[in-house]
Design a protein around this motif. Structure first.
Motif, PDB file in Angstrom:
ATOM      1  N   GLY A  66       0.792  -1.218   0.000  1.00  0.00           N
ATOM      2  CA  GLY A  66       0.000   0.000   0.000  1.00  0.00           C
ATOM      3  C   GLY A  66       0.821   1.264   0.000  1.00  0.00           C
ATOM      4  N   ALA A  67       2.127   1.147   0.238  1.00  0.00           N
ATOM      5  CA  ALA A  67       2.980   2.335   0.325  1.00  0.00           C
ATOM      6  C   ALA A  67       3.798   2.558  -0.940  1.00  0.00           C
ATOM      7  N   ILE A  68       3.646   1.699  -1.938  1.00  0.00           N
ATOM      8  CA  ILE A  68       4.385   1.825  -3.191  1.00  0.00           C
ATOM      9  C   ILE A  68       3.387   2.156  -4.290  1.00  0.00           C
ATOM     10  N   PRO A  69       3.609   3.206  -5.079  1.00  0.00           N
ATOM     11  CA  PRO A  69       2.681   3.548  -6.158  1.00  0.00           C
ATOM     12  C   PRO A  69       2.425   2.369  -7.081  1.00  0.00           C
ATOM     13  N   ASP A  70       1.187   2.239  -7.551  1.00  0.00           N
ATOM     14  CA  ASP A  70       0.810   1.089  -8.392  1.00  0.00           C
ATOM     15  C   ASP A  70       1.750   0.901  -9.567  1.00  0.00           C
ATOM     16  N   GLU A  71       2.137   2.017 -10.194  1.00  0.00           N
ATOM     17  CA  GLU A  71       2.953   1.905 -11.409  1.00  0.00           C
ATOM     18  C   GLU A  71       4.385   1.473 -11.115  1.00  0.00           C
ATOM     19  N   LEU A  72       4.795   1.500  -9.846  1.00  0.00           N
ATOM     20  CA  LEU A  72       6.158   1.088  -9.488  1.00  0.00           C
ATOM     21  C   LEU A  72       6.230  -0.289  -8.832  1.00  0.00           C
ATOM     22  N   LEU A  73       5.070  -0.798  -8.355  1.00  0.00           N
ATOM     23  CA  LEU A  73       5.092  -2.027  -7.556  1.00  0.00           C
ATOM     24  C   LEU A  73       5.611  -3.223  -8.349  1.00  0.00           C
ATOM     25  N   GLU A  74       5.219  -3.347  -9.612  1.00  0.00           N
ATOM     26  CA  GLU A  74       5.686  -4.486 -10.416  1.00  0.00           C
ATOM     27  C   GLU A  74       7.210  -4.492 -10.525  1.00  0.00           C
ATOM     28  N   SER A  75       7.790  -3.328 -10.823  1.00  0.00           N
ATOM     29  CA  SER A  75       9.245  -3.238 -10.937  1.00  0.00           C
ATOM     30  C   SER A  75       9.923  -3.503  -9.606  1.00  0.00           C
ATOM     31  N   GLU A  76       9.333  -3.014  -8.503  1.00  0.00           N
ATOM     32  CA  GLU A  76       9.917  -3.244  -7.180  1.00  0.00           C
ATOM     33  C   GLU A  76       9.955  -4.736  -6.861  1.00  0.00           C
ATOM     34  N   LEU A  77       8.882  -5.444  -7.168  1.00  0.00           N
ATOM     35  CA  LEU A  77       8.806  -6.865  -6.818  1.00  0.00           C
ATOM     36  C   LEU A  77       9.626  -7.739  -7.763  1.00  0.00           C
ATOM     37  N   PHE A  78       9.502  -7.494  -9.063  1.00  0.00           N
ATOM     38  CA  PHE A  78      10.084  -8.405 -10.048  1.00  0.00           C
ATOM     39  C   PHE A  78      11.406  -7.908 -10.623  1.00  0.00           C
ATOM     40  N   GLY A  79      11.762  -6.643 -10.358  1.00  0.00           N
ATOM     41  CA  GLY A  79      12.989  -6.100 -10.923  1.00  0.00           C
ATOM     42  C   GLY A  79      12.798  -5.699 -12.371  1.00  0.00           C
ATOM     43  N   HIS A  80      13.831  -5.129 -12.965  1.00  0.00           N
ATOM     44  CA  HIS A  80      13.746  -4.757 -14.374  1.00  0.00           C
ATOM     45  C   HIS A  80      15.118  -4.832 -15.019  1.00  0.00           C
ATOM     46  N   GLU A  81      15.100  -4.963 -16.324  1.00  0.00           N
ATOM     47  CA  GLU A  81      16.333  -4.964 -17.109  1.00  0.00           C
ATOM     48  C   GLU A  81      16.675  -3.544 -17.537  1.00  0.00           C
ATOM     49  N   LYS A  82      17.919  -3.330 -17.840  1.00  0.00           N
ATOM     50  CA  LYS A  82      18.357  -2.032 -18.338  1.00  0.00           C
ATOM     51  C   LYS A  82      17.578  -1.670 -19.598  1.00  0.00           C
ATOM     52  N   GLN A 128       8.908 -19.285 -10.927  1.00  0.00           N
ATOM     53  CA  GLN A 128       9.783 -18.533 -11.821  1.00  0.00           C
ATOM     54  C   GLN A 128       9.235 -17.123 -11.963  1.00  0.00           C
ATOM     55  N   ILE A 129      10.133 -16.182 -12.237  1.00  0.00           N
ATOM     56  CA  ILE A 129       9.708 -14.809 -12.512  1.00  0.00           C
ATOM     57  C   ILE A 129      10.430 -14.315 -13.761  1.00  0.00           C
ATOM     58  N   GLN A 130       9.920 -13.238 -14.301  1.00  0.00           N
ATOM     59  CA  GLN A 130      10.620 -12.513 -15.356  1.00  0.00           C
ATOM     60  C   GLN A 130      10.707 -11.053 -14.941  1.00  0.00           C
ATOM     61  N   GLY A 133      10.810  -6.139 -18.792  1.00  0.00           N
ATOM     62  CA  GLY A 133      11.693  -5.947 -19.934  1.00  0.00           C
ATOM     63  C   GLY A 133      12.597  -7.130 -20.227  1.00  0.00           C
ATOM     64  N   GLY A 134      12.477  -8.183 -19.453  1.00  0.00           N
ATOM     65  CA  GLY A 134      13.313  -9.364 -19.649  1.00  0.00           C
ATOM     66  C   GLY A 134      12.525 -10.509 -20.252  1.00  0.00           C
ATOM     67  N   GLY A 135      13.215 -11.451 -20.873  1.00  0.00           N
ATOM     68  CA  GLY A 135      12.544 -12.596 -21.484  1.00  0.00           C
ATOM     69  C   GLY A 135      12.977 -13.932 -20.928  1.00  0.00           C
ATOM     70  N   THR A 136      13.958 -13.923 -20.036  1.00  0.00           N
ATOM     71  CA  THR A 136      14.492 -15.174 -19.503  1.00  0.00           C
ATOM     72  C   THR A 136      13.853 -15.494 -18.156  1.00  0.00           C
ATOM     73  N   PRO A 137      13.214 -16.663 -18.016  1.00  0.00           N
ATOM     74  CA  PRO A 137      12.641 -17.040 -16.723  1.00  0.00           C
ATOM     75  C   PRO A 137      13.748 -17.239 -15.677  1.00  0.00           C
ATOM     76  N   ILE A 138      13.495 -16.765 -14.470  1.00  0.00           N
ATOM     77  CA  ILE A 138      14.467 -16.860 -13.373  1.00  0.00           C
ATOM     78  C   ILE A 138      13.851 -17.712 -12.259  1.00  0.00           C
ATOM     79  N   PRO A 139      14.470 -18.855 -11.925  1.00  0.00           N
ATOM     80  CA  PRO A 139      13.933 -19.679 -10.836  1.00  0.00           C
ATOM     81  C   PRO A 139      14.028 -18.929  -9.501  1.00  0.00           C
TER      82      PRO A 139
END
Length: 341
Positions: A66-82, A128-130, A133-139
């Motif tokens: 609830g403390a992370i803006p909706d548009e940022l939560l996905e990146s915070e949880l799953f990370g992102h590629e350059k 697994q997660i992605q 911006g990434g395409g490789t599954p990460i265990p």
């Protein structure tokens, strides 16, 4: 009972004894747990106990959805590629990956937006997660503990929460009791708070004072008790606390401060909910930290709104006539979280 567990989950009332037994039974497994209970009751402490007793090698990673803006939560949880989006200048490892081998604690999971619910469900099903911006599954290997003060089953009926995700996160459900339902634990909780405080001075209470604490309704639960403890440490040093002192410390914005407390200028009137003589305050102090006073007032207003909103940032923002993202930004700047709990 394990001493480590008793240190975290303080109290020996029947309801707390049952909660500790449940934690001991569930903790060694890897199944998902949903912790429910009112704001300020100690849901995160239960999550810490589950992690401690699990003996998992990784860390516990807490996330307040609830403390992370909706548009940022996905990146915070799953990370992102350059280069995944504007401003993504480097690869970022998400919080799920940081919980590898440990526990991911999702507080206020009921605030999670629908698109992130879908990705979390898939991560729980496939392990697994992605990254964005990434395409490789990460265990990934993490144990999920979630918490909410909402009725997620009602949210499912209202199409605010996915039913299939609820099935995944609620393999076991643990209910944290409100403080009023275990009020006889209050003396033990206060002792534990003192032992963990920098001051370390035990609060001495008369029997009447202790009984008044036990009879209080505690709408803010353990968080409210913490506030009482901290105020009492300041106001009643080196003397026994009587029932009248408890009343003044429980209701700092309504009750008068005790006569033994000597505060300069208009400060006592301000703390007692009276309009202070501002000119006299300036005469006494010569200078006033206006920014500091306004910041403290802002903190109190936000904390009060969150308590009334049972920790829901969106509802608190409506009370304060702010956008949700604006309130989240102010909370981050002031070092607050929605909790908190």
């Amino acid at each position: 009972m394990d001493l480590r567990l008793d240190t975290l989950l303080v109290g020996d009332t029947p309801v707390m004894h049952s909660l500790k037994q449940a934690v001991m039974a569930i903790a060694p497994s890897d199944v998902s747990v949903l912790v429910t209970g009112p704001t300020g009751a100690g849901k995160e402490v239960v999550a810490e106990a589950l992690h401690l007793m699990s003996n998992r090698s990784g860390a516990m990673i807490p996330v307040n959805c609830g403390a992370i803006p909706d548009e940022l939560l996905e990146s915070e949880l799953f990370g992102h590629e350059k280069g995944a989006f504007t401003g993504a200048q480097t690869r970022r490892i998400g919080l799920i990956e940081q919980a590898q081998g440990g526990t991911l604690f999702l507080d206020e999971i009921g605030e999670m937006p629908a698109n992130v619910q879908v990705k979390l469900l898939r991560a729980l099903e496939t392990r697994q997660i992605q990254r964005v911006g990434g395409g490789t599954p990460i265990p990934v290997d993490f144990r999920l503990v979630s918490a909410t003060n909402r009725d997620l089953h009602e949210d499912v009926r209202q199409n605010r929460f996915r039913e299939d995700l609820l099935f995944r996160i609620e393999v076991f459900a643990l209910a944290v009791p409100a403080l009023r339902d275990r009020a006889r634990d209050i003396p033990a909780i206060l002792r534990a708070m003192t032992q963990n405080s920098r001051d370390g001075q035990i609060l001495q209470l008369t029997p009447d004072a202790q009984e008044m604490l036990i009879r209080h309704d505690w709408p803010g639960n353990v968080r409210e008790l913490r506030n009482f403890h901290d105020r009492a440490q300041v106001l009643f040093r080196n003397r026994t606390i009587a029932a009248r002192d408890v009343q003044s410390a429980l209701i700092p914005t309504l009750g008068l401060l005790p006569a033994q407390v000597d505060l300069p200028g208009g400060a006592q009137g301000a703390l007692a909910g009276q309009t202070p003589d501002l000119k006299q305050m300036l005469r006494d102090s010569e200078t006033v930290d206006l920014r500091g006073m306004l910041e403290r007032l802002e903190v109190k207003l936000i904390e009060s709104a969150l308590d009334l909103a049972e920790g829901r940032v969106s509802r608190a923002a409506n009370m304060l006539r702010l956008k949700r993202t604006t309130l989240i930004g102010r909370m981050q700047k002031l070092g607050l979280n929605a909790d908190a709990a």
